[in-house]
Motif scaffolding. Structure first.
Motif: not given
Length: 178
Positions: A12-35, A167-169
């Protein structure tokens, strides 16, 4: 101050959500958050912006390797979240002290102070360290297939997330989480 948001593509298009980075310490954490935000393994974009100093994008699609872009490597290297992305992009190795960001000459100086000789001679070519780390770093075509060309991405300076979302709509959905 950081602002981080996830944009997840759906049928249906894009869904947005803000995200809390407090528990992010590694690249894997960022990637997991996105997945975790992915719907049916569709594209997810994780944006991190620090007060118009720099922005970073992590793009995840299903189980494919994530793609990364950072607008200003020198500025990002001075922040904890930026350092996570920069480590991945320069291939830093924890066992190699030369790969430590503190030993890299990210801003063209050794101690963070301007080098007067560089200011006086504008014709001096950048060293390989400066060329590799000054300005943008990463996949410059990270958003090309979504409507934002490499040249448009490189031209972004302030309020980059809003311009990218436009640009992404997805400007309206991003605005709801800001």
């Amino acid at each position: 101050m950081y602002f981080a948001a996830l944009l997840a593509r759906t049928e249906d298009g894009w869904e947005a959500s803000d995200t809390d980075l407090d528990d992010v310490e590694t690249l894997s954490d960022l990637t997991d958050l996105a997945r975790e935000a992915s719907v049916d393994e569709e594209t997810v974009l994780l944006f991190i912006e620090q007060e118009d100093a720099w922005f970073g994008i992590v793009r995840v699609e299903g189980e494919e390797d994530p793609r990364f872009y950072v607008s200003d490597a020198a500025a990002a290297a001075r922040s904890s979240y930026g350092e996570i992305l920069i480590d991945e992009l320069i291939g830093a190795d924890d066992d190699d002290p030369a790969a430590d960001l503190d030993t890299l000459d990210l801003d063209g100086t050794e101690d963070g102070e301007p080098d007067v000789s560089d200011e006086e001679d504008d014709d001096t070519p950048a060293t390989s360290g400066e060329a590799a780390t000054a300005g943008p770093i990463g996949d410059r075509e990270i958003l090309a297939d979504l409507g934002l060309s490499e040249s448009d991405l490189l031209a972004l300076e302030t309020d980059a997330m809003a311009e990218i979302a436009e640009a992404l709509g997805a400007a309206d959905v991003l605005e709801t989480v800001r």
